[in-house]
Design a protein around this motif. Structure first.
Motif, mmCIF file in Angstrom:
data_model
loop_
_atom_site.group_PDB
_atom_site.id
_atom_site.type_symbol
_atom_site.label_atom_id
_atom_site.label_comp_id
_atom_site.label_asym_id
_atom_site.label_seq_id
_atom_site.Cartn_x
_atom_site.Cartn_y
_atom_site.Cartn_z
ATOM 1 N N SER A 193 0.851 -1.061 -0.019
ATOM 2 C CA SER A 193 -0.016 0.156 -0.228
ATOM 3 C C SER A 193 0.848 1.273 0.091
ATOM 4 O O SER A 193 2.171 1.226 0.603
ATOM 5 C CB SER A 193 -0.982 -0.194 1.266
ATOM 6 N N PRO A 194 0.473 2.438 -0.716
ATOM 7 C CA PRO A 194 1.222 3.585 -0.601
ATOM 8 C C PRO A 194 1.676 4.018 0.846
ATOM 9 O O PRO A 194 2.813 4.650 0.780
ATOM 10 C CB PRO A 194 0.206 4.452 -1.405
ATOM 11 N N ASP A 195 0.956 3.958 1.825
ATOM 12 C CA ASP A 195 1.141 4.437 3.072
ATOM 13 C C ASP A 195 2.226 3.326 3.807
ATOM 14 O O ASP A 195 2.689 3.471 4.961
ATOM 15 C CB ASP A 195 0.059 4.846 3.917
ATOM 16 N N ASP B 29 -2.895 -15.762 -4.277
ATOM 17 C CA ASP B 29 -2.552 -17.156 -4.739
ATOM 18 C C ASP B 29 -3.061 -17.766 -5.905
ATOM 19 O O ASP B 29 -3.832 -16.799 -6.719
ATOM 20 C CB ASP B 29 -2.568 -18.013 -3.466
ATOM 21 N N GLU B 30 -2.675 -18.836 -6.466
ATOM 22 C CA GLU B 30 -2.863 -19.287 -7.508
ATOM 23 C C GLU B 30 -4.546 -19.615 -7.863
ATOM 24 O O GLU B 30 -5.077 -19.760 -8.893
ATOM 25 C CB GLU B 30 -2.268 -20.359 -8.210
ATOM 26 N N LYS B 31 -5.307 -19.606 -6.588
ATOM 27 C CA LYS B 31 -6.849 -20.006 -6.675
ATOM 28 C C LYS B 31 -7.420 -18.774 -6.830
ATOM 29 O O LYS B 31 -8.708 -18.857 -6.673
ATOM 30 C CB LYS B 31 -6.889 -20.813 -5.475
ATOM 31 N N GLY B 32 -7.079 -17.539 -6.618
ATOM 32 C CA GLY B 32 -7.815 -16.203 -7.010
ATOM 33 C C GLY B 32 -8.128 -15.735 -5.457
ATOM 34 O O GLY B 32 -8.737 -14.812 -5.459
ATOM 35 N N SER B 33 -7.402 -15.835 -4.351
ATOM 36 C CA SER B 33 -7.505 -15.291 -3.173
ATOM 37 C C SER B 33 -6.737 -14.070 -3.000
ATOM 38 O O SER B 33 -5.502 -14.163 -3.629
ATOM 39 C CB SER B 33 -7.747 -16.353 -1.876
ATOM 40 N N ILE B 34 -7.069 -13.113 -2.115
ATOM 41 C CA ILE B 34 -6.144 -11.909 -1.765
ATOM 42 C C ILE B 34 -5.930 -12.030 -0.564
ATOM 43 O O ILE B 34 -6.942 -11.842 0.469
ATOM 44 C CB ILE B 34 -6.794 -10.828 -2.570
ATOM 45 N N TYR B 35 -4.605 -11.782 -0.065
ATOM 46 C CA TYR B 35 -4.576 -11.848 1.381
ATOM 47 C C TYR B 35 -3.874 -10.361 1.653
ATOM 48 O O TYR B 35 -3.258 -9.619 0.780
ATOM 49 C CB TYR B 35 -3.458 -12.816 1.964
ATOM 50 N N PHE B 36 -3.896 -9.724 3.039
ATOM 51 C CA PHE B 36 -3.695 -8.458 3.308
ATOM 52 C C PHE B 36 -2.455 -8.628 4.646
ATOM 53 O O PHE B 36 -2.844 -9.353 5.744
ATOM 54 C CB PHE B 36 -4.709 -7.612 3.667
ATOM 55 N N PHE B 37 -1.272 -8.328 4.682
ATOM 56 C CA PHE B 37 -0.343 -8.561 5.781
ATOM 57 C C PHE B 37 -0.233 -7.174 6.332
ATOM 58 O O PHE B 37 0.363 -6.437 5.511
ATOM 59 C CB PHE B 37 0.805 -9.383 5.205
ATOM 60 N N ARG C 103 2.926 -7.630 11.990
ATOM 61 C CA ARG C 103 3.654 -8.978 11.087
ATOM 62 C C ARG C 103 2.491 -10.021 11.249
ATOM 63 O O ARG C 103 2.845 -11.363 11.377
ATOM 64 C CB ARG C 103 4.754 -9.363 11.970
ATOM 65 N N LYS C 104 1.235 -9.692 10.965
ATOM 66 C CA LYS C 104 0.310 -10.622 11.096
ATOM 67 C C LYS C 104 -0.400 -10.318 9.775
ATOM 68 O O LYS C 104 -0.783 -9.307 9.297
ATOM 69 C CB LYS C 104 -0.597 -10.710 12.233
ATOM 70 N N GLU C 105 -1.088 -11.656 9.221
ATOM 71 C CA GLU C 105 -2.223 -11.519 8.295
ATOM 72 C C GLU C 105 -3.344 -10.895 8.956
ATOM 73 O O GLU C 105 -4.135 -11.235 9.764
ATOM 74 C CB GLU C 105 -2.445 -12.981 7.498
ATOM 75 N N THR C 106 -3.998 -9.683 8.367
ATOM 76 C CA THR C 106 -5.187 -8.954 8.825
ATOM 77 C C THR C 106 -6.425 -9.671 8.436
ATOM 78 O O THR C 106 -7.434 -9.729 9.065
ATOM 79 C CB THR C 106 -5.163 -7.443 8.744
ATOM 80 N N GLU D 143 -12.981 -2.074 -1.753
ATOM 81 C CA GLU D 143 -13.006 -0.816 -0.630
ATOM 82 C C GLU D 143 -12.571 -1.451 0.577
ATOM 83 O O GLU D 143 -13.036 -2.398 1.152
ATOM 84 C CB GLU D 143 -14.428 -0.287 -0.740
ATOM 85 N N LEU D 144 -11.620 -1.044 1.123
ATOM 86 C CA LEU D 144 -10.822 -1.142 2.463
ATOM 87 C C LEU D 144 -10.969 -0.101 3.377
ATOM 88 O O LEU D 144 -10.921 0.943 3.034
ATOM 89 C CB LEU D 144 -9.610 -1.831 2.333
ATOM 90 N N PRO D 145 -10.863 -0.597 4.631
ATOM 91 C CA PRO D 145 -11.052 -1.955 5.211
ATOM 92 C C PRO D 145 -12.162 -2.661 5.485
ATOM 93 O O PRO D 145 -12.393 -3.628 6.173
ATOM 94 C CB PRO D 145 -10.271 -1.511 6.685
ATOM 95 N N ARG D 146 -13.288 -2.221 4.535
ATOM 96 C CA ARG D 146 -14.739 -2.683 4.720
ATOM 97 C C ARG D 146 -14.598 -4.122 3.923
ATOM 98 O O ARG D 146 -15.601 -4.878 4.276
ATOM 99 C CB ARG D 146 -15.770 -1.843 4.314
#
Length: 212
Positions: free
Chosen positions: A103-105, A113-121, A126-129, A165-168
């Motif tokens: 993210s810019p900030d 991943d290759e299955k189409g999911s998006i994760y946010f760290f 230091r955790k996946e949110t 739209e994040l974080p919603r």
């Protein structure tokens, strides 16, 4: 370097160049110093070809995929004064390696991943949110943040583009772009999308993100 390059990228300020020429190594070159590039060892075989820099150009991320196909994101931080690695984070992110984008900030790393999911760290904790499970039907091949770090655009190999739209964690709009290999570009102000056509549908299509 004498071997073939797997990926090469500049930092935003042009000070650093990162490249991968070895399946267990990533090299970081400070172009302002008359020194050899830093070589950072990676514990696993590299699967994908993505490398991402943070906005302050002091953190980079890549993805490693061992033989069991369970991908691990490696986030490396270095000391620009000592010109050396200062810390690293490793986390399991799922099957295969997709796109990466800070993210810019500088607070979050988005990956896929290759299955189409998006994760946010979260880099501070230091955790996946959170994770957008199966955000696309197919591997996500591009992620782009708005300058406000509150909106994310994602595309997949099946030709779909989605605006989150994040974080919603809500989907605000979806665009269809037929053809798995179709590419697109975003205007500097983030308002316009230019979709590249295919052999069957040549040309360029412009989409206003605000009006659709």
């Amino acid at each position: 370097n004498t071997g073939p390059l797997l990926r090469v990228a500049f930092s935003a300020d042009g000070k650093y160049l990162v490249y991968r020429s070895d399946k267990k190594k990533i090299s970081l070159w400070n172009l302002e110093l008359d020194e050899k590039p830093i070589e950072m060892e990676l514990p696993l075989l590299i699967g994908g070809s993505q490398v991402a820099f943070s906005s302050n150009d002091e953190v980079l991320a890549t993805v490693c995929v061992p033989d069991d196909k369970s991908a691990v994101a490696v986030i490396l931080q270095w000391d620009p004064v000592k010109n050396a690695e200062s810390s690293r984070i490793e986390m399991k992110v799922g099957a295969g390696a997709g796109a990466l984008a800070f993210s810019p900030d500088g607070s979050l790393l988005a990956g896929s991943d290759e299955k189409g999911s998006i994760y946010f760290f979260d880099l501070a904790t230091r955790k996946e949110t959170f994770r957008l499970q199966l955000a696309h039907q197919g591997m996500v091949n591009f992620l782009w943040w708005d300058p406000d770090s509150r909106h994310l655009l994602s595309s997949s190999i099946n030709g779909s583009l989605k605006h989150w739209e994040l974080p919603r964690e809500s989907l605000s709009s979806t665009f269809s772009a037929k053809g798995a290999k179709r590419q697109f570009a975003i205007s500097p102000d983030g308002r316009q999308l230019a979709l590249m056509g295919s052999r069957r549908e040549p040309g360029v299509r412009l989409i206003n993100r605000e009006t659709g």
